[in-house]
Design a protein around this motif. Structure first.
Motif, PDB file in Angstrom:
ATOM      1  N   GLU A  29      38.350  30.974  47.950  1.00 47.56           N
ATOM      2  CA  GLU A  29      37.307  30.521  48.862  1.00 47.56           C
ATOM      3  C   GLU A  29      37.534  30.989  50.291  1.00 47.56           C
ATOM      4  O   GLU A  29      36.648  30.868  51.132  1.00 47.56           O
ATOM      5  CB  GLU A  29      37.198  28.993  48.808  1.00 47.56           C
ATOM      6  CG  GLU A  29      36.722  28.473  47.461  1.00 47.56           C
ATOM      7  CD  GLU A  29      36.490  26.986  47.475  1.00 47.56           C
ATOM      8  OE1 GLU A  29      36.798  26.350  48.512  1.00 47.56           O
ATOM      9  OE2 GLU A  29      35.996  26.448  46.462  1.00 47.56           O
ATOM     10  N   ASN A  30      38.729  31.503  50.576  1.00 43.40           N
ATOM     11  CA  ASN A  30      39.004  31.990  51.930  1.00 43.40           C
ATOM     12  C   ASN A  30      38.721  33.483  52.082  1.00 43.40           C
ATOM     13  O   ASN A  30      38.863  34.025  53.182  1.00 43.40           O
ATOM     14  CB  ASN A  30      40.469  31.710  52.285  1.00 43.40           C
ATOM     15  CG  ASN A  30      40.777  30.229  52.314  1.00 43.40           C
ATOM     16  OD1 ASN A  30      40.004  29.449  52.855  1.00 43.40           O
ATOM     17  ND2 ASN A  30      41.903  29.844  51.719  1.00 43.40           N
ATOM     18  N   ALA A  31      38.336  34.109  50.993  1.00 39.03           N
ATOM     19  CA  ALA A  31      38.141  35.559  51.019  1.00 39.03           C
ATOM     20  C   ALA A  31      36.681  35.904  51.262  1.00 39.03           C
ATOM     21  O   ALA A  31      35.774  35.111  51.023  1.00 39.03           O
ATOM     22  CB  ALA A  31      38.613  36.177  49.702  1.00 39.03           C
ATOM     23  N   THR A  32      36.471  37.124  51.765  1.00 41.86           N
ATOM     24  CA  THR A  32      35.132  37.683  51.921  1.00 41.86           C
ATOM     25  C   THR A  32      35.063  38.964  51.103  1.00 41.86           C
ATOM     26  O   THR A  32      35.918  39.838  51.247  1.00 41.86           O
ATOM     27  CB  THR A  32      34.819  37.989  53.391  1.00 41.86           C
ATOM     28  OG1 THR A  32      34.852  36.778  54.142  1.00 41.86           O
ATOM     29  CG2 THR A  32      33.437  38.630  53.523  1.00 41.86           C
ATOM     30  N   TYR A  33      34.053  39.054  50.254  1.00 44.62           N
ATOM     31  CA  TYR A  33      33.871  40.212  49.388  1.00 44.62           C
ATOM     32  C   TYR A  33      32.558  40.891  49.736  1.00 44.62           C
ATOM     33  O   TYR A  33      31.575  40.232  50.069  1.00 44.62           O
ATOM     34  CB  TYR A  33      33.821  39.794  47.919  1.00 44.62           C
ATOM     35  CG  TYR A  33      35.021  39.013  47.438  1.00 44.62           C
ATOM     36  CD1 TYR A  33      36.073  39.669  46.811  1.00 44.62           C
ATOM     37  CD2 TYR A  33      35.087  37.633  47.596  1.00 44.62           C
ATOM     38  CE1 TYR A  33      37.168  38.961  46.356  1.00 44.62           C
ATOM     39  CE2 TYR A  33      36.185  36.922  47.148  1.00 44.62           C
ATOM     40  CZ  TYR A  33      37.229  37.584  46.532  1.00 44.62           C
ATOM     41  OH  TYR A  33      38.311  36.883  46.081  1.00 44.62           O
ATOM     42  N   VAL A  34      32.554  42.210  49.642  1.00 42.51           N
ATOM     43  CA  VAL A  34      31.318  42.966  49.792  1.00 42.51           C
ATOM     44  C   VAL A  34      31.172  43.858  48.563  1.00 42.51           C
ATOM     45  O   VAL A  34      32.067  44.637  48.239  1.00 42.51           O
ATOM     46  CB  VAL A  34      31.301  43.815  51.070  1.00 42.51           C
ATOM     47  CG1 VAL A  34      30.062  44.705  51.092  1.00 42.51           C
ATOM     48  CG2 VAL A  34      31.336  42.928  52.303  1.00 42.51           C
ATOM     49  N   VAL A  35      30.042  43.715  47.889  1.00 45.66           N
ATOM     50  CA  VAL A  35      29.734  44.527  46.714  1.00 45.66           C
ATOM     51  C   VAL A  35      28.724  45.586  47.138  1.00 45.66           C
ATOM     52  O   VAL A  35      27.643  45.264  47.651  1.00 45.66           O
ATOM     53  CB  VAL A  35      29.144  43.663  45.582  1.00 45.66           C
ATOM     54  CG1 VAL A  35      28.847  44.520  44.351  1.00 45.66           C
ATOM     55  CG2 VAL A  35      30.097  42.523  45.225  1.00 45.66           C
ATOM     56  N   THR A  36      29.057  46.831  46.949  1.00 48.43           N
ATOM     57  CA  THR A  36      28.175  47.934  47.329  1.00 48.43           C
ATOM     58  C   THR A  36      27.876  48.796  46.106  1.00 48.43           C
ATOM     59  O   THR A  36      28.581  48.751  45.099  1.00 48.43           O
ATOM     60  CB  THR A  36      28.813  48.811  48.419  1.00 48.43           C
ATOM     61  OG1 THR A  36      30.042  49.371  47.908  1.00 48.43           O
ATOM     62  CG2 THR A  36      29.130  47.983  49.659  1.00 48.43           C
ATOM     63  N   GLY A  37      26.808  49.600  46.221  1.00 50.73           N
ATOM     64  CA  GLY A  37      26.448  50.515  45.150  1.00 50.73           C
ATOM     65  C   GLY A  37      25.534  49.878  44.124  1.00 50.73           C
ATOM     66  O   GLY A  37      25.297  48.666  44.118  1.00 50.73           O
ATOM     67  N   GLY A  38      24.987  50.705  43.270  1.00 52.49           N
ATOM     68  CA  GLY A  38      24.066  50.228  42.255  1.00 52.49           C
ATOM     69  C   GLY A  38      22.753  49.764  42.855  1.00 52.49           C
ATOM     70  O   GLY A  38      22.384  50.112  43.977  1.00 52.49           O
ATOM     71  N   HIS A  39      22.024  48.973  42.112  1.00 48.27           N
ATOM     72  CA  HIS A  39      20.730  48.439  42.540  1.00 48.27           C
ATOM     73  C   HIS A  39      20.658  46.964  42.145  1.00 48.27           C
ATOM     74  O   HIS A  39      21.264  46.543  41.173  1.00 48.27           O
ATOM     75  CB  HIS A  39      19.571  49.195  41.876  1.00 48.27           C
ATOM     76  CG  HIS A  39      19.488  50.632  42.259  1.00 48.27           C
ATOM     77  ND1 HIS A  39      20.332  51.591  41.727  1.00 48.27           N
ATOM     78  CD2 HIS A  39      18.672  51.282  43.132  1.00 48.27           C
ATOM     79  CE1 HIS A  39      20.037  52.776  42.244  1.00 48.27           C
ATOM     80  NE2 HIS A  39      19.035  52.620  43.091  1.00 48.27           N
ATOM     81  N   TRP A  40      19.909  46.192  42.933  1.00 43.70           N
ATOM     82  CA  TRP A  40      19.680  44.797  42.542  1.00 43.70           C
ATOM     83  C   TRP A  40      18.212  44.605  42.208  1.00 43.70           C
ATOM     84  O   TRP A  40      17.337  45.285  42.718  1.00 43.70           O
ATOM     85  CB  TRP A  40      20.157  43.811  43.607  1.00 43.70           C
ATOM     86  CG  TRP A  40      19.557  43.917  44.981  1.00 43.70           C
ATOM     87  CD1 TRP A  40      20.047  44.641  46.027  1.00 43.70           C
ATOM     88  CD2 TRP A  40      18.396  43.241  45.474  1.00 43.70           C
ATOM     89  NE1 TRP A  40      19.258  44.476  47.138  1.00 43.70           N
ATOM     90  CE2 TRP A  40      18.241  43.619  46.838  1.00 43.70           C
ATOM     91  CE3 TRP A  40      17.470  42.360  44.913  1.00 43.70           C
ATOM     92  CZ2 TRP A  40      17.192  43.146  47.622  1.00 43.70           C
ATOM     93  CZ3 TRP A  40      16.425  41.884  45.706  1.00 43.70           C
ATOM     94  CH2 TRP A  40      16.306  42.286  47.039  1.00 43.70           C
ATOM     95  N   LEU A  41      17.985  43.667  41.298  1.00 43.25           N
ATOM     96  CA  LEU A  41      16.648  43.439  40.772  1.00 43.25           C
ATOM     97  C   LEU A  41      15.914  42.410  41.616  1.00 43.25           C
ATOM     98  O   LEU A  41      16.355  41.271  41.762  1.00 43.25           O
ATOM     99  CB  LEU A  41      16.723  42.941  39.321  1.00 43.25           C
ATOM    100  CG  LEU A  41      15.405  42.529  38.663  1.00 43.25           C
ATOM    101  CD1 LEU A  41      14.472  43.724  38.562  1.00 43.25           C
ATOM    102  CD2 LEU A  41      15.660  41.924  37.289  1.00 43.25           C
ATOM    103  N   ASP A  42      14.782  42.816  42.177  1.00 42.77           N
ATOM    104  CA  ASP A  42      13.894  41.902  42.880  1.00 42.77           C
ATOM    105  C   ASP A  42      13.030  41.215  41.829  1.00 42.77           C
ATOM    106  O   ASP A  42      12.149  41.828  41.226  1.00 42.77           O
ATOM    107  CB  ASP A  42      13.026  42.684  43.873  1.00 42.77           C
ATOM    108  CG  ASP A  42      12.131  41.787  44.713  1.00 42.77           C
ATOM    109  OD1 ASP A  42      11.714  40.727  44.209  1.00 42.77           O
ATOM    110  OD2 ASP A  42      11.840  42.140  45.865  1.00 42.77           O
TER     111      ASP A  42
END
Length: 405
Positions: A29-42
């Motif tokens: 819970e103390n971490a920050t993650y960033v996910v990049t790449g691919g596509h997300w579904l609207d």
């Protein structure tokens, strides 16, 4: 292959090419993650959006887009361009009841909550609970953060002969109303009938609506003392499981017997019952996966998103792995392609937004969630529409959300 980011657990991810994550990978819970790449579904437009960044902090997705310059990134996860990020799925026929030892089904609450998450399912409606007290305790434990699991929308006990100890004579209109009042006060999100007679179902629907709750049902053809979905719709039911009903399932035989021989895909019987659903705004859950699962083996239908057996104890894993291959159910094998064609007709005839996703699994410790690779719009149904098909209108927090959550 899709990646699932859950609403309840930070980064519930399953089956992404190029990135393999256990549930424990995103729990700091103390971490920050960033996910990049691919596509997300609207889920509103049904389009894929190029992913410039999804930031996860304190166990929640906090932003979509390039991360802020001042963001302290602990881990960056880069997905392949072909990866697709989906919101968490709603499974509205998500049985926790299993029969692992051949002694009858019980509600399994130790391993299955995390197994649902491992398959990208972040909201479940059990569609009938064998032990509603135990299932309520599981819901409260998840809500308090004491257990990992999907958002659980309790369905309370079965209403009908499928409930152990059900006594038709004792289940008078007054007793049904008292039970509905009790379970509504316990936080039940809706009810499921299976094996209820016409009068019992009518009272259940009426009393549930008094509490702003909805009713779904496993119905039949009207054969014997069963209820045809057409009649349930006229009673005011909110959703129907498995069978469309109407004249395509005459009351002189069971719905199962009629469906496996149905072939009039252009006739009035199918068109009329679909029109009734659409006109009344009644949702339909075809539970396609269970019919495909019990039919001839289809790798695309039964493909695992993740190694589910790793969640079991060594003892339980040994039992499951020692079982012989499941037999083919010839009746379900006949019905599976017919159900696909009738569901496509339902979609094409205006029922698109009335289709919900329900797996009707697990039951015997095999595949948990069978998610068939489908065109984009059916995936949107799994991510969005089930929220409106089952959750009371008075609780808007379960409505569709913008972007992946």
């Amino acid at each position: 292959m899709p990646c699932f980011f859950g609403l309840l657990a930070a980064g519930t991810v399953a089956g992404c090419e190029g990135v393999v994550m256990d549930l424990v990978d995103l729990v700091d819970e103390n971490a920050t993650y960033v996910v990049t790449g691919g596509h997300w579904l609207d889920v509103h437009t049904g389009t894929l959006v190029e992913n410039e960044g999804i930031t996860i902090r304190d166990g929640r997705i906090v932003s979509i887009g390039p991360p802020a310059d001042d963001a302290t990134v602990t881990i960056t996860i880069d997905l392949d361009r072909e990866a697709t990020i989906l919101p968490g799925l709603f499974d509205l026929h998500a049985h926790y009841a299993v029969d692992l030892f051949g002694d009858g089904r019980v509600d399994e609450t130790a391993a299955y909550p995390e197994l649902f998450l491992a398959n990208g399912v972040t909201t479940t409606f059990p569609a009938g609970e064998l032990d509603p007290v135990r299932m309520r305790e599981l819901r409260l434990a998840i809500e308090r953060g004491e257990r990992s699991g999907p958002r659980l929308l309790n369905s309370g006990p079965y209403f009908g002969s499928w409930r152990r100890g059900w006594d038709d004579d004792a289940m008078t209109p007054d007793s049904i109303r008292r039970e509905v009042d009790h379970w509504a006060a316990q936080g039940t999100a809706g009810f499921k009938a299976k094996g209820a007679g016409p009068e019992q179902l009518s009272v259940l629907i009426e009393q549930a609506h008094e509490h702003g709750l909805t009713v779904t049902a496993h119905l039949d053809s009207g054969f014997g003392n069963t209820v045809n979905p057409r009649d349930a719709i006229l009673m005011g039911i909110d959703r129907v499981e498995h069978f469309l009903g109407g004249d395509m399932m005459p009351a002189d035989r069971s719905a199962y017997a009629s469906l496996q021989e149905f072939d009039d895909f252009e006739g009035d019987a199918l068109r009329d019952i679909i029109d009734l659903y659409v006109d009344r705004g009644v949702y339909f859950d075809a539970t396609l996966s269970i019919y495909g699962y019990w039919g001839p083996h289809d790798p695309e239908m039964t493909e695992y998103w993740t190694d589910e057996l790793r969640f079991l104890t060594p003892y339980m894993r040994e039992i499951v792995e020692a079982r012989p291959p499941r037999p083919v159910n010839e009746s379900f094998a006949k019905m599976s392609p017919i159900k696909r064609r009738t569901l496509k007709a339902f979609y094409d005839s205006g029922g698109r937004d009335l289709i919900t996703l329900g797996t009707d699994l697990p039951s015997w410790g095999g595949v948990l969630v069978a998610v068939r690779r489908t065109p984009r719009t059916p995936r949107v149904r799994a991510c969005r529409r089930p929220a409106r098909g089952r959750v009371p209108d008075r609780d808007p927090q379960f409505g569709a959300r913008d972007g992946p959550r």
